[in-house]
Scaffold this motif. Structure first.
Motif: not given
Length: 125
Positions: A22, A24-26, A97, A99, A103-104, A107-108
């Motif tokens: 993805h 976004h890095g996931c 997704e 993650w 990291t998640y 970013q959240e």
């Protein structure tokens, strides 16, 4: 795969999934029928999107859930998403997704500190 999703995935995709990167890095995890629809949409993109076609299609790997509902994710995909220890699985409608949990969370938290996108201006919760 969490129990609440296993039965649906077995019924709709016979436990067959496709995993790819993805932007976004996931990782994105698709039930096979949903992957086929996504793959067709990506394949129709113009030559100006060739690198993105390579990223999505060239990194896609077909997998199957085992009897316990587990999925083996290739090391190169785990590495691409930075998944080392704990992972977070999110249901996103027609796909999941996956993650790296840290990291998640980061970013959240960043997204929550920012303004909501304009797309939500007239959205009622």
């Amino acid at each position: 795969m969490p129990t609440r999703h296993r039965d649906v995935l077995l019924a709709t995709a016979a436990g067959q999934l496709t995993i790819t990167k993805h932007p976004h890095g996931c990782l994105m995890i698709f039930p096979r029928p949903e992957w086929e629809a996504f793959r067709q949409r990506i394949a129709q993109l113009p030559m100006s999107a060739q690198w993105w076609k390579r990223i999505f299609l060239g990194n896609a790997q077909d997998v199957e859930m085992d009897g316990q509902g587990r999925v083996l994710i290739a090391p190169e995909l785990r590495s691409a998403a930075g998944i080392t220890k704990e992972a977070m699985l999110l249901g996103m409608g027609n796909h999941f997704e996956l993650w790296d949990a840290a990291t998640y969370a980061a970013q959240e938290a960043e997204a929550m500190r920012g303004e909501m996108p304009d797309a939500f201006k007239d959205f009622s919760f």
